[in-house]
Scaffold this motif. Sequence first.
Motif, PDB file in Angstrom:
ATOM      1  N   ASP A  90       0.794  -1.224   0.000  1.00  0.00           N
ATOM      2  CA  ASP A  90       0.000   0.000   0.000  1.00  0.00           C
ATOM      3  C   ASP A  90       0.828   1.277   0.000  1.00  0.00           C
ATOM      4  N   ALA A 479      -6.304   5.644   0.295  1.00  0.00           N
ATOM      5  CA  ALA A 479      -4.986   5.532  -0.328  1.00  0.00           C
ATOM      6  C   ALA A 479      -4.784   6.618  -1.383  1.00  0.00           C
ATOM      7  N   LEU A 484      -3.296   5.961   5.297  1.00  0.00           N
ATOM      8  CA  LEU A 484      -3.200   4.541   5.579  1.00  0.00           C
ATOM      9  C   LEU A 484      -4.230   4.158   6.635  1.00  0.00           C
ATOM     10  N   THR A 541      -2.020   8.228   9.033  1.00  0.00           N
ATOM     11  CA  THR A 541      -2.728   7.067   9.561  1.00  0.00           C
ATOM     12  C   THR A 541      -4.088   7.430  10.139  1.00  0.00           C
TER      13      THR A 541
END
Length: 553
Positions: A90, A479, A484, A541
């Motif tokens: 990813d 993404a 993430l 994140t």
Amino acid sequence: MARTLLVSSRKPGAYPSLADALEVAEPGATISIEPGEYRENVSVTGGSLTLVGLGEPGEVTIDATGTGRPVVSGRDATVTLRGLSLRSADGPAVHASGGVLELADCTLAAGYGAAITATDGAELRAGSCQITAGQYGIVCSDATGVIEACEISDMMDDGIIVRLGADPTIRNTTVTGAGYRGVYVYQSGRPTLDGCEIARAGDVGIAVAYDSHPTVRSCRIHHTGGVGIQVGSGCGGVIEDCRFESTASPDILLEPGANPTISATRQTPLTGADADDGAQVEVEKLLAQLDAMVGLAAVKSEVRSLIDEMQVNTWRREAGLAVGAVSHHLIFTGAPGTGKTTVARLYGQLLKSLGVLPDGKFKEVSRRDLVGQYIGHTAEKTAAVIEEATGGVLFIDEAYTLSRSSGGGADFGQEAIDMLVKLMEDRRDSLAVIVAGYTAEMSDFLDANSGLASRFAKTLEFENYSPAELTLIAGRIAAADDYLLAPGLEDGLFEWFAGIDRTANFGNAREARKLLEGMRKAQSGRLRRLGRVPTRDDLRTLTLDDLLAATGS
């Protein structure tokens, strides 16, 4: 002088893994790697490091798909990579923040990330590299360098992105099969593209936006879904001695306020077997984009059947055989957010590639674009819209609203429908009309004119996405925006989508996007409360706490 370390799982005295070699490597060390597959990642901060694959190029594979990190990342370091095959999941395959990143004879593949990213003043030197998979090929953000003789193919979105004042020189490089744009230059990007080839981009070959000034010289741009080069307002640069083949019209689209210097461009149409081969390649590439969409198995099958029939009719016509009249008009039914507009765009590009329609342009309208306010106005508006769409696809969203009275006295929606029925027949060889809306309401719409239903070749039903499909869509949206998902978040998303109320107005992919927007806001509040400057990983994140905050759980 720093020594050379050998990594091999077979040779006595060699280091069995890259991690073992890195523990003892001094600044400036070279690590030679025996052929094989190494499932690990390398991170370098400051200093310099060289990784060299022994044997033939590609016989050494470093695979970081299980680590959640780039294969190789450098921060203010000089990192050299030669003869390696690099795979990530990813994140980017290779990332440089500052410093120098040099790649030669490497093969790279990423998942929902870029194969190579260079940021924060980094210098990227890439020569004779192949990038075979990824969301993006190369991203240069506030970076410089030289990219030469590289091949970038089949990216999900853009082939090359140049932004935030980046000014790399890109020479003799090929970008083929990008799902969106071949090259995207924005936010004051100033690259030089010299002798490059951009082919089979899903949209524009080279897009220039937001105060960017590229130099595009001696490039060949062909078989693109959109125009060859699009230059946005306030952008400039130089476009010189470029060739355009089988792009949308015009070859170079200048938006109001764009002021590049353009000279010696030309269009070279393909003929004979080359044209046939190019069309076939384009059709397969567009069908691959369709297949890459989440879910929609029945819709994909129906579209393929339509394309198969059109292809065979083309071959019959070329062989001098009879071909019956075929309608290209379609009905799309289903809830919002199920990909109807995206499929309609692809359908138009497929018709263009098959030579069924003159071009793949796409015009989306609604009731207000067709219906006027007084007698005669509706016919005028509807005719103008169809004239503008002729040659491509006219997409009418929420078409059933045309058959509904506005409740304000005279309503001219019926006049728009009657005009539409006539012009759909008159221009069936140069126009594809797609009407879309909720399943039940579309049935009422078709009853508004006795000849309306017979104008359409087929009805395609777009089903609601399952919780698993919505979770995958949410992950792709995240993404695409450089986020993430933290461990456990996918399970949380699945549970949320599985329990959400699916009313008639359920938005499907729109619900996923709306949820991600709420999670980003929740993340912003969480990071503000940290009491410190968040790290890059913090900024990227999204966590389960963000989901709980966004949903009020």
